[in-house]
Design a protein around this motif. Structure first.
Motif, mmCIF file in Angstrom:
data_model
loop_
_atom_site.group_PDB
_atom_site.id
_atom_site.type_symbol
_atom_site.label_atom_id
_atom_site.label_comp_id
_atom_site.label_asym_id
_atom_site.label_seq_id
_atom_site.Cartn_x
_atom_site.Cartn_y
_atom_site.Cartn_z
ATOM 1 N N LEU A 139 -7.689 -12.011 -9.739
ATOM 2 C CA LEU A 139 -7.630 -11.044 -8.659
ATOM 3 C C LEU A 139 -8.951 -10.295 -8.571
ATOM 4 C CD1 LEU A 139 -4.046 -9.667 -9.279
ATOM 5 C CD2 LEU A 139 -4.797 -10.780 -7.166
ATOM 6 N N LEU A 140 -9.305 -9.862 -7.379
ATOM 7 C CA LEU A 140 -10.579 -9.184 -7.164
ATOM 8 C C LEU A 140 -10.822 -8.056 -8.155
ATOM 9 C CD1 LEU A 140 -13.106 -8.730 -5.352
ATOM 10 C CD2 LEU A 140 -11.678 -7.209 -3.968
ATOM 11 N N ASN A 141 -9.794 -7.261 -8.398
ATOM 12 C CA ASN A 141 -9.945 -6.104 -9.268
ATOM 13 C C ASN A 141 -9.972 -6.458 -10.754
ATOM 14 O OD1 ASN A 141 -7.114 -6.666 -8.540
ATOM 15 N ND2 ASN A 141 -6.657 -5.151 -10.115
ATOM 16 N N GLU A 142 -9.875 -7.760 -11.073
ATOM 17 C CA GLU A 142 -9.988 -8.224 -12.450
ATOM 18 C C GLU A 142 -11.160 -9.185 -12.614
ATOM 19 O OE1 GLU A 142 -6.253 -10.044 -13.242
ATOM 20 O OE2 GLU A 142 -5.106 -8.171 -13.135
ATOM 21 N N SER A 143 -12.008 -9.287 -11.590
ATOM 22 C CA SER A 143 -13.070 -10.290 -11.566
ATOM 23 C C SER A 143 -14.415 -9.772 -12.048
ATOM 24 C CB SER A 143 -13.244 -10.807 -10.135
ATOM 25 O OG SER A 143 -13.751 -9.768 -9.294
ATOM 26 N N GLY A 144 -14.493 -8.492 -12.355
ATOM 27 C CA GLY A 144 -15.763 -7.836 -12.650
ATOM 28 C C GLY A 144 -16.211 -6.941 -11.517
ATOM 29 N N LEU A 150 -22.031 0.186 -6.848
ATOM 30 C CA LEU A 150 -21.984 0.851 -5.544
ATOM 31 C C LEU A 150 -20.610 0.778 -4.901
ATOM 32 C CD1 LEU A 150 -25.385 -0.307 -3.982
ATOM 33 C CD2 LEU A 150 -24.863 1.884 -5.056
ATOM 34 N N THR A 151 -19.961 -0.370 -4.994
ATOM 35 C CA THR A 151 -18.671 -0.553 -4.329
ATOM 36 C C THR A 151 -17.657 -1.149 -5.303
ATOM 37 O OG1 THR A 151 -19.461 -2.705 -3.520
ATOM 38 C CG2 THR A 151 -19.632 -0.817 -2.018
ATOM 39 N N PRO A 152 -17.193 -0.359 -6.280
ATOM 40 C CA PRO A 152 -16.190 -0.868 -7.223
ATOM 41 C C PRO A 152 -14.887 -1.202 -6.498
ATOM 42 C CG PRO A 152 -16.451 1.515 -7.443
ATOM 43 C CD PRO A 152 -17.541 1.055 -6.534
ATOM 44 N N MET A 153 -14.414 -2.434 -6.704
ATOM 45 C CA MET A 153 -13.207 -2.896 -6.026
ATOM 46 C C MET A 153 -12.038 -2.880 -7.004
ATOM 47 S SD MET A 153 -14.360 -3.194 -3.061
ATOM 48 C CE MET A 153 -12.879 -3.839 -2.300
ATOM 49 N N THR A 154 -11.131 -1.936 -6.840
ATOM 50 C CA THR A 154 -10.043 -1.733 -7.791
ATOM 51 C C THR A 154 -8.683 -2.145 -7.235
ATOM 52 O OG1 THR A 154 -9.800 0.565 -7.055
ATOM 53 C CG2 THR A 154 -11.279 0.158 -8.920
ATOM 54 N N ASP A 155 -8.656 -2.733 -6.053
ATOM 55 C CA ASP A 155 -7.405 -3.159 -5.434
ATOM 56 C C ASP A 155 -7.646 -4.504 -4.755
ATOM 57 O OD1 ASP A 155 -4.966 -3.458 -4.183
ATOM 58 O OD2 ASP A 155 -4.983 -1.500 -3.196
ATOM 59 N N ALA A 156 -6.869 -5.522 -5.114
ATOM 60 C CA ALA A 156 -7.044 -6.866 -4.547
ATOM 61 C C ALA A 156 -6.242 -7.062 -3.265
ATOM 62 C CB ALA A 156 -6.644 -7.923 -5.572
ATOM 63 N N ASP A 157 -5.353 -6.144 -2.935
ATOM 64 C CA ASP A 157 -4.523 -6.283 -1.737
ATOM 65 C C ASP A 157 -5.329 -5.824 -0.519
ATOM 66 O OD1 ASP A 157 -2.659 -6.079 0.346
ATOM 67 O OD2 ASP A 157 -1.033 -5.633 -1.047
ATOM 68 N N LEU A 158 -5.831 -6.775 0.251
ATOM 69 C CA LEU A 158 -6.684 -6.443 1.393
ATOM 70 C C LEU A 158 -5.947 -5.615 2.436
ATOM 71 C CD1 LEU A 158 -8.565 -9.827 1.935
ATOM 72 C CD2 LEU A 158 -9.409 -7.759 0.808
ATOM 73 N N ARG A 159 -4.632 -5.775 2.505
ATOM 74 C CA ARG A 159 -3.868 -4.993 3.474
ATOM 75 C C ARG A 159 -3.937 -3.508 3.150
ATOM 76 N NH1 ARG A 159 1.223 -8.715 2.218
ATOM 77 N NH2 ARG A 159 0.304 -8.271 0.177
ATOM 78 N N ARG A 160 -3.797 -3.184 1.876
ATOM 79 C CA ARG A 160 -3.872 -1.771 1.471
ATOM 80 C C ARG A 160 -5.289 -1.237 1.620
ATOM 81 N NH1 ARG A 160 -0.184 -2.992 -3.311
ATOM 82 N NH2 ARG A 160 -2.121 -3.341 -4.464
ATOM 83 N N VAL A 161 -6.270 -2.034 1.163
ATOM 84 C CA VAL A 161 -7.672 -1.583 1.227
ATOM 85 C C VAL A 161 -8.066 -1.312 2.667
ATOM 86 C CG1 VAL A 161 -10.073 -2.234 0.789
ATOM 87 C CG2 VAL A 161 -8.308 -2.808 -0.887
ATOM 88 N N LEU A 162 -7.737 -2.241 3.553
ATOM 89 C CA LEU A 162 -8.139 -2.097 4.958
ATOM 90 C C LEU A 162 -7.383 -0.976 5.651
ATOM 91 C CD1 LEU A 162 -9.964 -3.275 7.136
ATOM 92 C CD2 LEU A 162 -8.149 -4.905 7.694
ATOM 93 N N GLN A 163 -6.098 -0.832 5.354
ATOM 94 C CA GLN A 163 -5.319 0.211 6.022
ATOM 95 C C GLN A 163 -5.806 1.606 5.660
ATOM 96 O OE1 GLN A 163 -2.275 -0.456 8.388
ATOM 97 N NE2 GLN A 163 -3.770 1.139 8.835
#
Length: 460
Positions: A139-144, A150-163
């Motif tokens: 998952l994105l949030n476990e990939s490094g 600059l842009t730490p990604m801590t949520d792999a659910d694009l629906r939540r991130v985008l909303q």
């Protein structure tokens, strides 16, 4: 020009440009040109796809919206029938990021009711399944990416991130539908569009909230969102699953008449097919020149992939590491880099400021992240200018920020897209009597021997 792309950084722009240029295997693509910023002049008549490279990924939302709308207007003026907003295949954007606001503004400007959101790029291990973004089998949030400076990604659910970023409704079309082909996907997108029209009629409060956001944006950046303010909440942003190139081809065909499509570079894979099938373009590649001249490799990325590529290159070619502390103190400047490269011509010399994440953090804490980035950008930009003045004609650049600094300093204007050197990285050629060949590589792209192969490929 048929397709216009707005890309939020320079390496991402070249990545999607080569995707458009090659198209589906065996069919061909579009004659593609990449522009460095919004051009001040019209595009050439031969250009079938134009990619405007911005440096907007990490800027505040109001600035990104203003820049993206300016690029969109220029592309429309060139006759573009479809606009693509390209962002990173790892969706680099925090909750205060600008991907959602830019999509909102472009959708309003273009009158789009359903907008595909798909950062999938299977060739580079990026896939979207059940609305979640994967990097390889993680998952994105476990990939490094959760540690990105600059842009730490801590949520792999694009629906939540985008909303959390968008004032429009976010929906999802799963792989089970995508795998049925473009007809099934077209029907699902049509339903999303109908839902958007219904919501526009029934949710005046939502529209008012969106208008308030747009008005606030206009105050910060006059004119940036005023045209969009009455139309926000009139679209549905549809996260679409894709785990293979066949899925991307189906998405491209389903988006045949979509005024706006958004995603990573992979989203463009199937788009040229629509115009080739209509007989409007031939699918033949653009002409690219033969380049005779010396070479240089400039690297500013600190990704693991780039560090491995430098280590491999160092086994057979001269390499010089730049001490960032010396750059900050003024002890190292462009002259030292130029001298090293000129002393090793014909050997693919490489200079780099890459380091492991811990050392990078340490130097950023000491001097400040912004100051370090500005100093390195200035160093690489000035070095590139002096190299070209000294006769260098083939330049390979590693790292998105470094690539932006180099192409901005050289002020080349427009670059013709040539053959793909490695997945997502094309050979690019400036125009004029003495063309320069460039390869701009994102940090995580390319195989271990990328740098040597890129230098050889840039001969044209």
């Amino acid at each position: 020009m048929l397709i216009g792309v707005i890309a939020d950084d320079f390496t991402g722009a070249s990545d999607i440009a080569v995707t458009l240029a090659k198209g589906i295997q065996g069919e061909g693509g579009l004659k593609t040109t990449q522009y460095l910023g919004v051009p001040s002049r019209p595009a050439g008549a031969e250009v079938e796809a134009g990619v405007v490279a911005l440096k907007s990924r990490s800027v505040p939302a109001d600035q990104a919206v203003a820049q993206s709308l300016a690029a969109c207007r220029w592309l429309q003026a060139q006759g573009c029938e479809q606009i693509v907003f390209k962002y990173c295949s790892t969706f680099d954007s925090t909750d205060s990021g600008n991907i959602g606001p830019v999509i909102d503004a472009l959708a309003a400007h273009l009158g789009a009711k359903s907008v595909v959101v798909c950062p999938a790029f299977p060739a580079m291990g990026r896939s979207v399944y059940q609305g979640h973004l994967f990097v390889g089998d993680r998952l994105l949030n476990e990939s490094g990416m959760q540690h990105h400076p600059l842009t730490p990604m801590t949520d792999a659910d694009l629906r939540r991130v985008l909303q959390r970023q968008s004032h429009n409704r976010v929906a999802h079309i799963g792989w089970q539908t995508v795998s049925q082909g473009s007809d099934a996907l077209s029907q699902a997108l049509a339903k999303a569009e109908q839902r958007a029209e219904t919501l526009t009629e029934r949710t005046p409060g939502g529209a008012a909230d969106a208008k308030q956001w747009a008005d606030a944006l206009s105050e910060r950046q006059p004119g940036a969102a005023s045209e969009a303010s009455s139309q926000l909440m009139g679209a549905t942003l549809v996260v679409v699953d894709a785990i293979s190139e066949a899925d991307l081809a189906a998405i491209g065909e389903a988006c045949c008449h979509a005024p706006l499509v958004t995603g990573g570079s992979g989203i463009a894979l199937g788009l040229p097919h629509n115009f080739i099938a209509q007989g409007r373009v031939s699918g033949k590649p653009a002409y690219t020149p033969k380049i005779v001249g010396a070479e240089a490799i400039l690297v500013g990325s600190c990704s693991g992939a780039t560090r491995a590529q430098i280590a491999e290159h160092q086994k057979y070619h001269p390499v010089m590491m730049i001490d960032v502390g010396d750059v900050m103190s003024g002890a190292t400047g462009p002259d030292r880099l130029v001298d090293f490269i000129q002393a090793h011509q014909g050997q693919s010399p490489l200079v780099y400021s890459s380091g492991d994440p811990a050392s990078v953090r340490q130097i950023q804490q000491q001097y400040g992240r912004g100051k370090v980035a500005a100093a390195l950008d200035a160093l690489f930009g000035a070095t590139a200018q002096r190299l070209v003045a000294a006769g260098i004609r083939r330049i390979v650049v590693g790292g998105g920020e470094t690539s932006g600094a180099v192409v901005s300093a050289l002020d080349l204007g427009a670059l013709t897209i040539g053959e793909e050197i490695d997945v997502g990285v094309p050979a690019m050629f400036s125009q004029g009597d003495q063309p320069i060949a460039l390869a701009l590589k994102s940090g995580n792209f390319g195989g271990k021997t990328f740098f040597a192969r890129a230098v050889a490929s840039l001969r044209g």
